[in-house]
Design a protein around this motif. Structure first.
Motif, PDB file in Angstrom:
ATOM      1  N   ALA B 233       8.111  -7.195   2.688  1.00  0.00           N
ATOM      2  CA  ALA B 233       8.659  -6.560   1.488  1.00  0.00           C
ATOM      3  C   ALA B 233       7.595  -6.415   0.411  1.00  0.00           C
ATOM      4  O   ALA B 233       7.458  -5.363  -0.215  1.00  0.00           O
ATOM      5  CB  ALA B 233       9.838  -7.365   0.953  1.00  0.00           C
ATOM      6  N   LEU B 234       6.825  -7.463   0.208  1.00  0.00           N
ATOM      7  CA  LEU B 234       5.775  -7.400  -0.806  1.00  0.00           C
ATOM      8  C   LEU B 234       4.631  -6.501  -0.344  1.00  0.00           C
ATOM      9  O   LEU B 234       4.145  -5.657  -1.101  1.00  0.00           O
ATOM     10  CB  LEU B 234       5.262  -8.807  -1.133  1.00  0.00           C
ATOM     11  N   GLN B 235       4.213  -6.695   0.937  1.00  0.00           N
ATOM     12  CA  GLN B 235       3.084  -5.908   1.444  1.00  0.00           C
ATOM     13  C   GLN B 235       3.365  -4.416   1.376  1.00  0.00           C
ATOM     14  O   GLN B 235       2.498  -3.628   0.972  1.00  0.00           O
ATOM     15  CB  GLN B 235       2.739  -6.314   2.892  1.00  0.00           C
ATOM     16  N   SER B 236       4.576  -3.996   1.740  1.00  0.00           N
ATOM     17  CA  SER B 236       4.857  -2.549   1.742  1.00  0.00           C
ATOM     18  C   SER B 236       4.823  -2.007   0.318  1.00  0.00           C
ATOM     19  O   SER B 236       4.355  -0.898   0.069  1.00  0.00           O
ATOM     20  CB  SER B 236       6.198  -2.255   2.412  1.00  0.00           C
ATOM     21  N   ARG B 237       5.281  -2.805  -0.641  1.00  0.00           N
ATOM     22  CA  ARG B 237       5.202  -2.364  -2.038  1.00  0.00           C
ATOM     23  C   ARG B 237       3.736  -2.252  -2.489  1.00  0.00           C
ATOM     24  O   ARG B 237       3.365  -1.307  -3.185  1.00  0.00           O
ATOM     25  CB  ARG B 237       5.964  -3.335  -2.941  1.00  0.00           C
ATOM     26  N   LEU B 238       2.927  -3.215  -2.097  1.00  0.00           N
ATOM     27  CA  LEU B 238       1.512  -3.169  -2.503  1.00  0.00           C
ATOM     28  C   LEU B 238       0.805  -1.998  -1.834  1.00  0.00           C
ATOM     29  O   LEU B 238      -0.013  -1.311  -2.462  1.00  0.00           O
ATOM     30  CB  LEU B 238       0.830  -4.499  -2.163  1.00  0.00           C
ATOM     31  N   ASP B 239       1.136  -1.744  -0.567  1.00  0.00           N
ATOM     32  CA  ASP B 239       0.551  -0.576   0.111  1.00  0.00           C
ATOM     33  C   ASP B 239       0.977   0.704  -0.621  1.00  0.00           C
ATOM     34  O   ASP B 239       0.192   1.642  -0.769  1.00  0.00           O
ATOM     35  CB  ASP B 239       1.007  -0.509   1.575  1.00  0.00           C
ATOM     36  N   GLY B 243      -1.388   3.490  -2.336  1.00  0.00           N
ATOM     37  CA  GLY B 243      -1.282   4.914  -2.002  1.00  0.00           C
ATOM     38  C   GLY B 243      -1.151   5.779  -3.246  1.00  0.00           C
ATOM     39  O   GLY B 243      -1.771   6.850  -3.349  1.00  0.00           O
ATOM     40  N   ILE B 244      -0.353   5.323  -4.185  1.00  0.00           N
ATOM     41  CA  ILE B 244      -0.173   6.069  -5.445  1.00  0.00           C
ATOM     42  C   ILE B 244      -1.498   6.142  -6.200  1.00  0.00           C
ATOM     43  O   ILE B 244      -1.892   7.204  -6.699  1.00  0.00           O
ATOM     44  CB  ILE B 244       0.905   5.382  -6.314  1.00  0.00           C
ATOM     45  N   ALA B 245      -2.191   5.011  -6.278  1.00  0.00           N
ATOM     46  CA  ALA B 245      -3.472   4.969  -6.998  1.00  0.00           C
ATOM     47  C   ALA B 245      -4.458   5.941  -6.354  1.00  0.00           C
ATOM     48  O   ALA B 245      -5.184   6.652  -7.051  1.00  0.00           O
ATOM     49  CB  ALA B 245      -4.035   3.548  -6.997  1.00  0.00           C
ATOM     50  N   ASP B 246      -4.463   5.983  -5.024  1.00  0.00           N
ATOM     51  CA  ASP B 246      -5.299   6.936  -4.295  1.00  0.00           C
ATOM     52  C   ASP B 246      -4.980   8.369  -4.704  1.00  0.00           C
ATOM     53  O   ASP B 246      -5.881   9.171  -4.975  1.00  0.00           O
ATOM     54  CB  ASP B 246      -4.998   6.821  -2.792  1.00  0.00           C
ATOM     55  N   ALA B 247      -3.691   8.692  -4.704  1.00  0.00           N
ATOM     56  CA  ALA B 247      -3.268  10.076  -4.996  1.00  0.00           C
ATOM     57  C   ALA B 247      -3.670  10.485  -6.406  1.00  0.00           C
ATOM     58  O   ALA B 247      -3.916  11.660  -6.673  1.00  0.00           O
ATOM     59  CB  ALA B 247      -1.765  10.213  -4.807  1.00  0.00           C
ATOM     60  N   LEU B 248      -3.709   9.537  -7.328  1.00  0.00           N
ATOM     61  CA  LEU B 248      -4.039   9.889  -8.718  1.00  0.00           C
ATOM     62  C   LEU B 248      -5.546  10.062  -8.923  1.00  0.00           C
ATOM     63  O   LEU B 248      -5.962  10.586  -9.965  1.00  0.00           O
ATOM     64  CB  LEU B 248      -3.476   8.845  -9.679  1.00  0.00           C
ATOM     65  N   GLN B 249      -6.329   9.667  -7.942  1.00  0.00           N
ATOM     66  CA  GLN B 249      -7.772   9.968  -7.943  1.00  0.00           C
ATOM     67  C   GLN B 249      -8.457   9.705  -9.270  1.00  0.00           C
ATOM     68  O   GLN B 249      -9.216  10.536  -9.763  1.00  0.00           O
ATOM     69  CB  GLN B 249      -7.981  11.453  -7.591  1.00  0.00           C
ATOM     70  N   GLY B 250      -8.141   8.570  -9.855  1.00  0.00           N
ATOM     71  CA  GLY B 250      -8.847   8.207 -11.083  1.00  0.00           C
ATOM     72  C   GLY B 250      -8.480   9.021 -12.302  1.00  0.00           C
ATOM     73  O   GLY B 250      -9.181   8.975 -13.316  1.00  0.00           O
ATOM     74  N   ARG B 251      -7.390   9.789 -12.248  1.00  0.00           N
ATOM     75  CA  ARG B 251      -7.017  10.620 -13.402  1.00  0.00           C
ATOM     76  C   ARG B 251      -6.353   9.804 -14.512  1.00  0.00           C
ATOM     77  O   ARG B 251      -6.123  10.325 -15.599  1.00  0.00           O
ATOM     78  CB  ARG B 251      -6.094  11.756 -12.959  1.00  0.00           C
ATOM     79  N   ALA B 252      -5.998   8.557 -14.204  1.00  0.00           N
ATOM     80  CA  ALA B 252      -5.389   7.696 -15.225  1.00  0.00           C
ATOM     81  C   ALA B 252      -5.835   6.267 -14.964  1.00  0.00           C
ATOM     82  O   ALA B 252      -6.160   5.900 -13.837  1.00  0.00           O
ATOM     83  CB  ALA B 252      -3.863   7.797 -15.154  1.00  0.00           C
TER      84      ALA B 252
END
Lengths: 372, 372
Positions: B233-239, B243-252
């Motif tokens: 449960a925790l690991q899937s949330r952290l993954d 993934g979200i951080a990857d998608a934002l590509q440093g824009r925030a």
């Protein structure tokens, strides 16, 4: 009381769904842009005010028309605005009282009525308009009507008709060339509304009889009105109407019903209604009026307001949507570029998402949009 | 009660004057355009609904937050919407229940709160946002957060920070790897909010202690969270967060406070708040949540909403006005052409009107606009 079924809304309140909600926003945008191009600056009064203040601003039906709010914070009764014009008048008379005249203000937003009318089943309506504060001259009227025509054209309305009226004509004549007992003024106006020549004669108001037959297309109405010998008050109004017609340069069909007063209870020398081809009912109205300042001073003004709901119902403001399906795994840089080129991208979130299911019109072939 | 002075408005309600009202409209326009470019279709629910229906839609504070309307027509109590998100959920669950998922909806409009907050003195606020109905996956969260960043950038916000949280983490861990007496879950959450390690230990919830120190910049927080051995449960949330951080590509700039729950009472696995450089307080928020259908079915969704008022206060959306003075007697064709070229014309109505008095920036010299 019985439980309310899920999703049911109160009478006269409704959701705008796609594509109607976007059409509404697009129409408002085009009207506000059109008005802004004449130097009218936007103001945005609140949706609710103190009931007492709002009633003071509304010059006609007023209090009966209001939806009331219980406000535990102010411990006063608030009311939702049934109209924005009066709020703009308040702003002109208070917070913007010190600004140079003429003051040009524009507005667009939702209003809430207590009751729907036969013509409009909605109680929440989208209203937009412009007010010119500090002048009610022929030049002011010409600008306001040119803007109204521009705004309707920008919204896509064709074959615009303007019905002009002279709301204070009867009281003006009664106080001057065609004297009437003050107690009879309202009766004569009512019979003129009914075009009842017999009743007018019975009231001993024969001087007013020619007005019964003066309503119609501008040229005909003007000719008949010019034939009435009522001195300066009438002539200056007719000269004004002629000046306005000149300024509009044939951009709208103009009619004149000199004594029409329904809905023009607070207008002074000029009132008008706006109509369009194949559109049921009036699209907007306006005219000259008076704003009262806190110190008792009065200030003339001129304005128009449009209701956007009939325009939306008529299918105006709708634009073909080009929706581009972006399959799973597409580079985000490509999608960014396509959006910056004006595409509406619709991304697949899973393999199950399809262009067809997501209502797309285009797909990506070798990185380029192609019609489906 | 004493008479209300002319022009006084109820607490928390105010006029937007020029140029603020135009800035508000321009900001709303740019946010809605940005969201539309991702294929989100606009809906526009009414300003008021049956109180009973509106309370049912609001998952948190709810009823206490509402301004109530007396409606003689429906003979029910209506309430003004304090939020549009819940209305959009209602639309998705009723009138648009039959539409293919994911369903992408956008909205923008006024909301009315019963009370102002310390941060915002207004009770009428301008809210805009987007809801993705039918998915709360990492792909959905990435799209929603990319859109939120785009919309804020389009509005002129810089140095955007996203604070992520995992609103249902404690109940999820309590039902799984770190068992807790159901009666203790709320106490543990409250002490995590306080970051009170001693109190958590006193509750016998030692397994939760590492969460106290896991809040902070994303990399640090992720590293500390990864070290907690709490199973899938925790690991899937952290993954998911990764993934979200990857998608934002440093824009925030991204921070993670895994147990922050204030204002996220109805979010499920993900919640977020949005901030910008030199802007006081939160600019918007969102996350994943559940929509309830009339038949009892539940549907996942993900969305964000922004409040435009802090953006307007920060001076965003303002644009230099170029106002062109058009003297008396100017040909109307010339003025028409200038407007079609994008000029805002301000016409003299009398000889007394001057370019300076009418706040113009430009005048006509030989038919061409020149700076004053």
């Amino acid at each position: 009381m019985s439980k309310i079924p899920p999703g049911l809304l109160p009478e006269g309140l409704r959701d705008r769904l796609p594509p109607e909600a976007e059409a509404a926003a697009r129409l408002l945008r085009s009207i506000m842009d059109s008005v802004a191009s004449y130097g009218y600056e936007r103001v945005s009064p609140p949706l609710a005010e103190f009931e007492e203040g709002l009633v003071g601003q509304l010059k006609s039906d007023g209090a009966q028309d209001l939806l009331r709010i219980i406000d535990p914070v102010s411990r006063r009764t608030l009311a939702l605005r049934p109209d924005i014009t009066a709020q703009v008048g308040r702003i002109a008379a208070t917070r913007m009282a010190g600004r140079t005249r003429p003051l040009r203000l524009a507005y667009g937003g939702e209003v809430l009525k207590l009751r729907a009318t036969q013509l409009r089943p909605e109680r929440q309506l989208l209203q937009a308009g412009a007010e010119l504060v500090g002048s009610d001259s022929v030049a002011a009227a010409s600008e306001i009507l040119s803007m109204a025509v521009d705004a309707l054209e920008a919204a896509g309305v064709t074959d615009i008709t303007i019905d002009l009226t002279l709301p204070d004509l009867v009281p003006t004549l009664a106080a001057g060339p065609f004297p009437l007992d003050p107690g009879l003024v309202d009766s004569v106006r009512a019979e003129l509304d009914e075009k009842d020549a017999g009743a007018i004669a019975a009231l001993g108001a024969d001087a007013y009889l020619p007005l019964v037959h003066a309503a119609g297309p501008l040229d005909m109405a003007m000719e008949r009105m010019r034939a009435i010998d009522a001195g300066g008050a009438l002539q200056s109004r007719l000269d004004g109407i002629a000046g306005i017609a000149d300024a509009l340069q044939g951009r709208a069909t103009i009619t004149l019903d000199p004594t029409e007063r329904h809905g023009f209870e607070y207008q002074s020398w000029l009132g008008f209604s706006l109509f369009g081809a194949d559109m049921a009912g009036e699209l907007g109205r306006g005219g000259s009026y008076t704003i009262c300042h806190a110190d008792g001073a009065e200030e003339v003004a001129m304005g128009f307001s449009l209701y956007l709901d009939p325009l939306i119902d008529a299918g105006l403001g709708w634009k073909e949507k080009k929706r581009l399906f972006v399959p799973l795994g597409t580079e985000s840089d490509l999608a960014d570029r396509l959006r910056s080129e004006g595409w509406r991208t619709v991304a697949a979130l899973t393999d199950a998402d399809t262009a067809d299911g997501l209502d797309c019109t285009h797909q990506l072939i070798n990185g380029e949009p192609e019609p489906l």
